[in-house]
Design a protein around this motif. Structure first.
Motif, PDB file in Angstrom:
ATOM      1  N   HIS A  34      -4.376 -15.538   4.942  1.00 23.31           N
ATOM      2  CA  HIS A  34      -3.255 -15.061   4.130  1.00 23.31           C
ATOM      3  C   HIS A  34      -1.971 -15.834   4.407  1.00 23.31           C
ATOM      4  O   HIS A  34      -0.954 -15.606   3.741  1.00 23.31           O
ATOM      5  N   LEU A  57       0.258 -15.496   0.976  1.00 31.10           N
ATOM      6  CA  LEU A  57      -0.620 -15.115  -0.128  1.00 31.10           C
ATOM      7  C   LEU A  57       0.079 -14.144  -1.068  1.00 31.10           C
ATOM      8  O   LEU A  57       0.021 -14.297  -2.294  1.00 31.10           O
ATOM      9  N   ALA A  58       0.758 -13.141  -0.498  1.00 31.36           N
ATOM     10  CA  ALA A  58       1.463 -12.168  -1.329  1.00 31.36           C
ATOM     11  C   ALA A  58       2.572 -12.836  -2.127  1.00 31.36           C
ATOM     12  O   ALA A  58       2.781 -12.534  -3.310  1.00 31.36           O
ATOM     13  N   PHE A  61       1.128 -14.677  -5.148  1.00 36.08           N
ATOM     14  CA  PHE A  61       0.814 -13.853  -6.310  1.00 36.08           C
ATOM     15  C   PHE A  61       2.070 -13.577  -7.137  1.00 36.08           C
ATOM     16  O   PHE A  61       2.027 -13.569  -8.372  1.00 36.08           O
ATOM     17  N   GLU A 217      -2.920  -7.062 -11.696  1.00 33.24           N
ATOM     18  CA  GLU A 217      -3.789  -7.798 -10.783  1.00 33.24           C
ATOM     19  C   GLU A 217      -3.201  -7.838  -9.368  1.00 33.24           C
ATOM     20  O   GLU A 217      -3.914  -8.096  -8.396  1.00 33.24           O
ATOM     21  N   ASP A 218      -1.892  -7.579  -9.264  1.00 33.21           N
ATOM     22  CA  ASP A 218      -1.219  -7.717  -7.969  1.00 33.21           C
ATOM     23  C   ASP A 218      -0.580  -6.438  -7.464  1.00 33.21           C
ATOM     24  O   ASP A 218      -0.298  -6.317  -6.276  1.00 33.21           O
ATOM     25  N   LEU A 244      -1.009  -4.976  -3.775  1.00 35.21           N
ATOM     26  CA  LEU A 244      -2.437  -5.060  -3.470  1.00 35.21           C
ATOM     27  C   LEU A 244      -2.812  -6.197  -2.536  1.00 35.21           C
ATOM     28  O   LEU A 244      -3.938  -6.213  -2.023  1.00 35.21           O
ATOM     29  N   HIS A 245      -1.904  -7.135  -2.270  1.00 37.57           N
ATOM     30  CA  HIS A 245      -2.282  -8.304  -1.486  1.00 37.57           C
ATOM     31  C   HIS A 245      -1.429  -8.521  -0.241  1.00 37.57           C
ATOM     32  O   HIS A 245      -1.617  -9.516   0.451  1.00 37.57           O
ATOM     33  N   ASN A 246      -0.523  -7.602   0.050  1.00 33.57           N
ATOM     34  CA  ASN A 246       0.310  -7.772   1.242  1.00 33.57           C
ATOM     35  C   ASN A 246      -0.301  -7.031   2.427  1.00 33.57           C
ATOM     36  O   ASN A 246      -0.031  -5.860   2.644  1.00 33.57           O
ATOM     37  N   TYR A 247      -1.125  -7.750   3.195  1.00 34.77           N
ATOM     38  CA  TYR A 247      -1.783  -7.132   4.345  1.00 34.77           C
ATOM     39  C   TYR A 247      -0.892  -7.126   5.585  1.00 34.77           C
ATOM     40  O   TYR A 247      -1.253  -6.545   6.604  1.00 34.77           O
TER      41      TYR A 247
END
Length: 379
Positions: A34, A57-58, A61, A217-218, A244-247
């Motif tokens: 990520h 990664l976040a 997006f 999607e995000d 959805l993509h921020n881990y």
């Protein structure tokens, strides 16, 4: 596998909880794929920052949503882009601003773009106009409050930008007044993108309508009524988001403080959820004496055409009192002040005591946003 009912049982995460629990909310391990982990700060309107951890990664997006905006709205990336925006480093100062060879990441890394030029938002309007005439851009990006004054200046002085093909906004709420002003000044619609520092790109204006499509999607977007139930098309409620993509800092059902109106499925065929309008923060809602809330508006055009007003801001001091702060070329007569009170009261659902206060300037908030109305008692 959890279903929608299970999801609705999760408590809503508030802004104050995020502010007070940074260490508890951040992840101890983030997938290496990520990318770099960094902090982003959202000062908001009140000045108390929210700090959120995020990954490359976040951020990617969110950037992809920006590329989608270019594609949806058929922008010619070989054209020149002019940005009048926040410049915390104060490099993009008048008269030259800051010249850049391309439109920036990610557009310039994927496409062969034209040049870009940036000017700090703190520049006086007349100087912004002169700078824009010299730049003669194909596309213009600024925040709505600044763009409204720019458009009115161009209209009032009969000035044109011969090559201008597109006008875009971010950061603040877009009003029907702004859309009308841009059509008068340049014959162009406004294209808006709804973003926050904490969640990235949330929604993008449809190319065929003025409403917005959620970037599903995000980000998962819920619009909830005061009881926590999902709003139906045409209803206004609190915006609750789940990136959805921020881990690096998972924010589950995060209430960002905005209100929006849910829309019906769009005829454009894109299939993404629809928000009819973004209405703004809870502190931008007038609290009536009976406790109900109301979205106030002041007819700026009528105000500046009939009175020597260059800037204004309406503030709710208590349940029955409003303060109207005005920057004026001269002191107002008693008669003019009474006319202005009448003008405001015509736009409100019930009477208020209105104090007229002349000020030297009205500053933008700590995050660069300008609010033409806010309530000091809203929570």
């Amino acid at each position: 596998m959890p279903d929608c009912k299970d999801w609705a049982k999760l408590p809503v995460l508030t802004r104050v909880e995020v502010q007070n629990n940074y260490d508890a909310l951040r992840s101890r391990q983030v997938p290496e794929a990520h990318g770099t982990v960094t902090d982003v700060n959202s000062s908001g309107s009140t000045g108390r920052p929210v700090t959120v951890r995020t990954t490359r990664l976040a951020r990617m997006f969110a950037a992809i949503s920006g590329l989608r905006a270019h594609r949806w709205h058929d922008r010619d990336l070989s054209g020149k882009l002019a940005l009048i925006h926040i410049d915390r480093e104060e490099r993009a100062v008048y008269p030259d601003g800051l010249a850049q060879p391309g439109w920036g990441w990610p557009a310039s890394h994927i496409y062969r773009t034209g040049p870009a030029a940036m000017l700090t938002l703190r520049t006086p309007i007349a100087d912004q106009v002169e700078w824009l005439q010299r730049q003669n851009p194909d596309y213009l990006l600024s925040c709505p409050s600044n763009l409204l004054v720019l458009a009115e200046y161009f209209s009032d002085h009969g000035i044109a930008l011969p090559r201008l093909r597109g006008v875009a906004t971010i950061m603040e709420v877009v009003t029907p007044e702004l859309r009308d002003a841009c059509r008068r000044a340049w014959g162009l619609p406004v294209v808006d993108m709804y973003t926050t520092k904490e969640a990235g790109a949330i929604a993008l204006q449809c190319p065929e309508h003025e409403h917005y499509h959620v970037m599903a999607e995000d980000v998962l977007v819920e619009v909830l009524d005061e009881d926590g139930s999902p709003c139906h098309p045409g209803e206004v409620g609190r915006v609750v988001v789940t990136p959805l993509h921020n881990y690096a800092m998972p924010l589950l059902r995060y209430e960002i403080g905005d209100y929006a109106e849910v829309g019906a499925p769009c005829s454009c065929g894109r299939g993404l959820p629809v928000l009819n309008r973004i209405l703004g923060r809870v502190r931008n809602m007038l609290i009536l004496p009976d406790g109900t809330r109301y979205w106030p508006s002041v007819k700026r055009r009528k105000l500046v055409e009939n009175f020597p007003v260059t800037q204004h801001q309406l503030v709710q001091k208590d349940p029955g009192t409003l303060e109207f702060r005005l920057v004026t070329a001269r002191a107002l007569t008693v008669g003019e002040q009474n006319e202005i009170r009448t003008l405001i009261l015509e736009r409100l659902p019930c009477p208020f005591d209105i104090a007229i206060k002349r000020v030297d300037r009205i500053e933008r908030g700590p995050g660069g946003k300008f609010e033409d109305f806010y309530s000091e008692i809203a929570r």
